[in-house]
Design a protein around this motif. Structure first.
Motif, PDB file in Angstrom:
ATOM      1  N   PHE A   1       0.823  -1.190   0.000  1.00  0.00           N
ATOM      2  CA  PHE A   1       0.000   0.000   0.000  1.00  0.00           C
ATOM      3  C   PHE A   1       0.873   1.262   0.000  1.00  0.00           C
ATOM      4  O   PHE A   1       0.608   2.202  -0.722  1.00  0.00           O
ATOM      5  N   ILE A   2       1.922   1.249   0.838  1.00  0.00           N
ATOM      6  CA  ILE A   2       2.782   2.432   0.941  1.00  0.00           C
ATOM      7  C   ILE A   2       3.528   2.696  -0.372  1.00  0.00           C
ATOM      8  O   ILE A   2       3.758   3.835  -0.741  1.00  0.00           O
ATOM      9  N   LEU A   3       3.899   1.647  -1.078  1.00  0.00           N
ATOM     10  CA  LEU A   3       4.612   1.822  -2.342  1.00  0.00           C
ATOM     11  C   LEU A   3       3.758   2.537  -3.384  1.00  0.00           C
ATOM     12  O   LEU A   3       4.258   3.303  -4.193  1.00  0.00           O
ATOM     13  N   LEU A   4       2.471   2.281  -3.383  1.00  0.00           N
ATOM     14  CA  LEU A   4       1.585   2.855  -4.398  1.00  0.00           C
ATOM     15  C   LEU A   4       1.004   4.202  -4.015  1.00  0.00           C
ATOM     16  O   LEU A   4       0.661   4.994  -4.894  1.00  0.00           O
ATOM     17  N   HIS A   5       0.880   4.491  -2.727  1.00  0.00           N
ATOM     18  CA  HIS A   5       0.094   5.657  -2.324  1.00  0.00           C
ATOM     19  C   HIS A   5       0.838   6.698  -1.499  1.00  0.00           C
ATOM     20  O   HIS A   5       0.242   7.721  -1.173  1.00  0.00           O
ATOM     21  N   ASP A   6       2.058   6.478  -1.139  1.00  0.00           N
ATOM     22  CA  ASP A   6       2.784   7.443  -0.306  1.00  0.00           C
ATOM     23  C   ASP A   6       3.874   8.115  -1.135  1.00  0.00           C
ATOM     24  O   ASP A   6       4.956   7.557  -1.341  1.00  0.00           O
ATOM     25  N   LEU A   7       3.578   9.319  -1.598  1.00  0.00           N
ATOM     26  CA  LEU A   7       4.520  10.055  -2.447  1.00  0.00           C
ATOM     27  C   LEU A   7       5.838  10.331  -1.717  1.00  0.00           C
ATOM     28  O   LEU A   7       6.907  10.244  -2.313  1.00  0.00           O
ATOM     29  N   GLY A   8       5.755  10.643  -0.429  1.00  0.00           N
ATOM     30  CA  GLY A   8       6.972  10.901   0.344  1.00  0.00           C
ATOM     31  C   GLY A   8       7.895   9.698   0.377  1.00  0.00           C
ATOM     32  O   GLY A   8       9.107   9.815   0.206  1.00  0.00           O
ATOM     33  N   PHE A   9       7.328   8.513   0.586  1.00  0.00           N
ATOM     34  CA  PHE A   9       8.130   7.296   0.586  1.00  0.00           C
ATOM     35  C   PHE A   9       8.732   7.050  -0.792  1.00  0.00           C
ATOM     36  O   PHE A   9       9.907   6.698  -0.912  1.00  0.00           O
ATOM     37  N   GLN A  10       7.920   7.215  -1.834  1.00  0.00           N
ATOM     38  CA  GLN A  10       8.398   6.997  -3.200  1.00  0.00           C
ATOM     39  C   GLN A  10       9.552   7.928  -3.527  1.00  0.00           C
ATOM     40  O   GLN A  10      10.573   7.500  -4.086  1.00  0.00           O
ATOM     41  N   LEU A  11       9.414   9.204  -3.167  1.00  0.00           N
ATOM     42  CA  LEU A  11      10.476  10.172  -3.452  1.00  0.00           C
ATOM     43  C   LEU A  11      11.733   9.864  -2.635  1.00  0.00           C
ATOM     44  O   LEU A  11      12.852   9.962  -3.146  1.00  0.00           O
ATOM     45  N   SER A  12      11.564   9.492  -1.370  1.00  0.00           N
ATOM     46  CA  SER A  12      12.715   9.134  -0.533  1.00  0.00           C
ATOM     47  C   SER A  12      13.442   7.918  -1.091  1.00  0.00           C
ATOM     48  O   SER A  12      14.675   7.887  -1.146  1.00  0.00           O
ATOM     49  N   PHE A  13      12.679   6.919  -1.496  1.00  0.00           N
ATOM     50  CA  PHE A  13      13.276   5.717  -2.066  1.00  0.00           C
ATOM     51  C   PHE A  13      14.052   6.055  -3.336  1.00  0.00           C
ATOM     52  O   PHE A  13      15.205   5.645  -3.505  1.00  0.00           O
ATOM     53  N   LEU A  14      13.421   6.813  -4.243  1.00  0.00           N
ATOM     54  CA  LEU A  14      14.088   7.168  -5.495  1.00  0.00           C
ATOM     55  C   LEU A  14      15.328   8.024  -5.246  1.00  0.00           C
ATOM     56  O   LEU A  14      16.364   7.822  -5.892  1.00  0.00           O
ATOM     57  N   ALA A  15      15.231   8.974  -4.325  1.00  0.00           N
ATOM     58  CA  ALA A  15      16.395   9.815  -4.019  1.00  0.00           C
ATOM     59  C   ALA A  15      17.544   8.983  -3.469  1.00  0.00           C
ATOM     60  O   ALA A  15      18.711   9.202  -3.830  1.00  0.00           O
ATOM     61  N   THR A  16      17.224   8.012  -2.633  1.00  0.00           N
ATOM     62  CA  THR A  16      18.265   7.127  -2.091  1.00  0.00           C
ATOM     63  C   THR A  16      18.926   6.317  -3.199  1.00  0.00           C
ATOM     64  O   THR A  16      20.153   6.178  -3.232  1.00  0.00           O
ATOM     65  N   VAL A  17      18.126   5.805  -4.118  1.00  0.00           N
ATOM     66  CA  VAL A  17      18.676   5.076  -5.270  1.00  0.00           C
ATOM     67  C   VAL A  17      19.598   5.997  -6.070  1.00  0.00           C
ATOM     68  O   VAL A  17      20.696   5.594  -6.476  1.00  0.00           O
ATOM     69  N   GLY A  18      19.160   7.229  -6.286  1.00  0.00           N
ATOM     70  CA  GLY A  18      19.990   8.188  -7.019  1.00  0.00           C
ATOM     71  C   GLY A  18      21.292   8.483  -6.310  1.00  0.00           C
ATOM     72  O   GLY A  18      22.349   8.572  -6.943  1.00  0.00           O
ATOM     73  N   LEU A  19      21.234   8.640  -4.990  1.00  0.00           N
ATOM     74  CA  LEU A  19      22.447   8.938  -4.228  1.00  0.00           C
ATOM     75  C   LEU A  19      23.423   7.769  -4.252  1.00  0.00           C
ATOM     76  O   LEU A  19      24.636   7.964  -4.329  1.00  0.00           O
ATOM     77  N   ILE A  20      22.896   6.559  -4.201  1.00  0.00           N
ATOM     78  CA  ILE A  20      23.781   5.382  -4.158  1.00  0.00           C
ATOM     79  C   ILE A  20      24.362   5.065  -5.534  1.00  0.00           C
ATOM     80  O   ILE A  20      25.564   4.824  -5.667  1.00  0.00           O
ATOM     81  N   TYR A  21      23.525   5.065  -6.552  1.00  0.00           N
ATOM     82  CA  TYR A  21      23.957   4.574  -7.862  1.00  0.00           C
ATOM     83  C   TYR A  21      24.342   5.664  -8.861  1.00  0.00           C
ATOM     84  O   TYR A  21      25.237   5.456  -9.671  1.00  0.00           O
ATOM     85  N   ILE A  22      23.662   6.786  -8.835  1.00  0.00           N
ATOM     86  CA  ILE A  22      23.889   7.808  -9.862  1.00  0.00           C
ATOM     87  C   ILE A  22      24.894   8.872  -9.413  1.00  0.00           C
ATOM     88  O   ILE A  22      25.684   9.366 -10.207  1.00  0.00           O
ATOM     89  N   SER A  23      24.894   9.217  -8.131  1.00  0.00           N
ATOM     90  CA  SER A  23      25.772  10.282  -7.639  1.00  0.00           C
ATOM     91  C   SER A  23      27.249  10.059  -7.953  1.00  0.00           C
ATOM     92  O   SER A  23      27.929  10.988  -8.404  1.00  0.00           O
ATOM     93  N   THR A  46      22.916  16.435  -5.265  1.00  0.00           N
ATOM     94  CA  THR A  46      21.696  17.161  -5.614  1.00  0.00           C
ATOM     95  C   THR A  46      21.215  16.782  -7.005  1.00  0.00           C
ATOM     96  O   THR A  46      20.036  16.473  -7.213  1.00  0.00           O
ATOM     97  N   LEU A  47      22.122  16.800  -7.967  1.00  0.00           N
ATOM     98  CA  LEU A  47      21.733  16.496  -9.351  1.00  0.00           C
ATOM     99  C   LEU A  47      21.294  15.041  -9.502  1.00  0.00           C
ATOM    100  O   LEU A  47      20.338  14.751 -10.228  1.00  0.00           O
ATOM    101  N   ALA A  48      21.972  14.130  -8.810  1.00  0.00           N
ATOM    102  CA  ALA A  48      21.590  12.720  -8.898  1.00  0.00           C
ATOM    103  C   ALA A  48      20.202  12.485  -8.303  1.00  0.00           C
ATOM    104  O   ALA A  48      19.371  11.797  -8.902  1.00  0.00           O
ATOM    105  N   ALA A  49      19.951  13.065  -7.140  1.00  0.00           N
ATOM    106  CA  ALA A  49      18.629  12.908  -6.521  1.00  0.00           C
ATOM    107  C   ALA A  49      17.547  13.554  -7.383  1.00  0.00           C
ATOM    108  O   ALA A  49      16.458  12.989  -7.556  1.00  0.00           O
ATOM    109  N   MET A  50      17.843  14.717  -7.938  1.00  0.00           N
ATOM    110  CA  MET A  50      16.865  15.389  -8.808  1.00  0.00           C
ATOM    111  C   MET A  50      16.595  14.570 -10.068  1.00  0.00           C
ATOM    112  O   MET A  50      15.445  14.443 -10.491  1.00  0.00           O
ATOM    113  N   LEU A  51      17.645  14.054 -10.653  1.00  0.00           N
ATOM    114  CA  LEU A  51      17.502  13.294 -11.892  1.00  0.00           C
ATOM    115  C   LEU A  51      16.579  12.094 -11.705  1.00  0.00           C
ATOM    116  O   LEU A  51      15.742  11.798 -12.557  1.00  0.00           O
TER     117      LEU A  51
END
Length: 154
Positions: A1-23, A46-51
């Motif tokens: 449920f949280i994966l589909l409906h919580d924008l804050g969680f989705q953004l935090s998860f994606l930002a973490t992925v960006g920081l780990i892999y793209i930064s 910043t750019l990795a998380a934004m991307l």
């Protein structure tokens, strides 16, 4: 449920992925950015998380911030201080004014820069889709280049 409906969680998860892999991949491209005051790593984070988060933000809000990298460069160094002062404030009350001042700086910077002309662009659905696609293509490029440079495991 949280994966589909919580924008804050989705953004935090994606930002973490960006920081780990793209930064790290972005950092290697920012060789002309000076390293003093951790400027290069702050900008690459910043750019990795934004991307990585921008496609979801564009899909959800249809807006693109033109000043987010600048604002992050201004407030990001204060965030560890805010967290430390906040932790100390839980134990000792004399640290509360310091925490309050740091938070006012961060929130004031964000609020004042958000009112700048052209701070953000409101895009039609097709513009948001194009920009989101561009972000995804850049991510794919970074991942492809990194995969090409990494030797295969045996």
């Amino acid at each position: 449920f949280i994966l589909l409906h919580d924008l804050g969680f989705q953004l935090s998860f994606l930002a973490t992925v960006g920081l780990i892999y793209i930064s790290p991949l972005v950092t290697s491209r920012l060789t002309k950015v000076p390293e003093f005051f951790e400027l290069r790593s702050t900008l690459s984070s910043t750019l990795a998380a934004m991307l990585v988060t921008e496609p979801l933000l564009l899909w959800t809000f249809g807006r693109f911030s033109l000043i987010a990298p600048l604002v992050n460069l201004l407030v990001l160094p204060a965030i560890p201080l805010v967290m430390a002062a906040g932790a100390v404030s839980l134990l000792v009350s004399f640290a509360v004014p310091l925490t309050d001042g740091l938070l006012r700086f961060v929130l004031g910077t964000i609020a004042s820069t958000s009112h700048w002309p052209f701070a953000q662009l409101s895009l039609p659905w097709w513009g948001a889709a194009l920009l989101a696609s561009a972000c995804m293509m850049i991510m794919i490029h970074f991942v492809y280049v990194a995969a090409k440079q990494t030797p295969p495991h045996r």
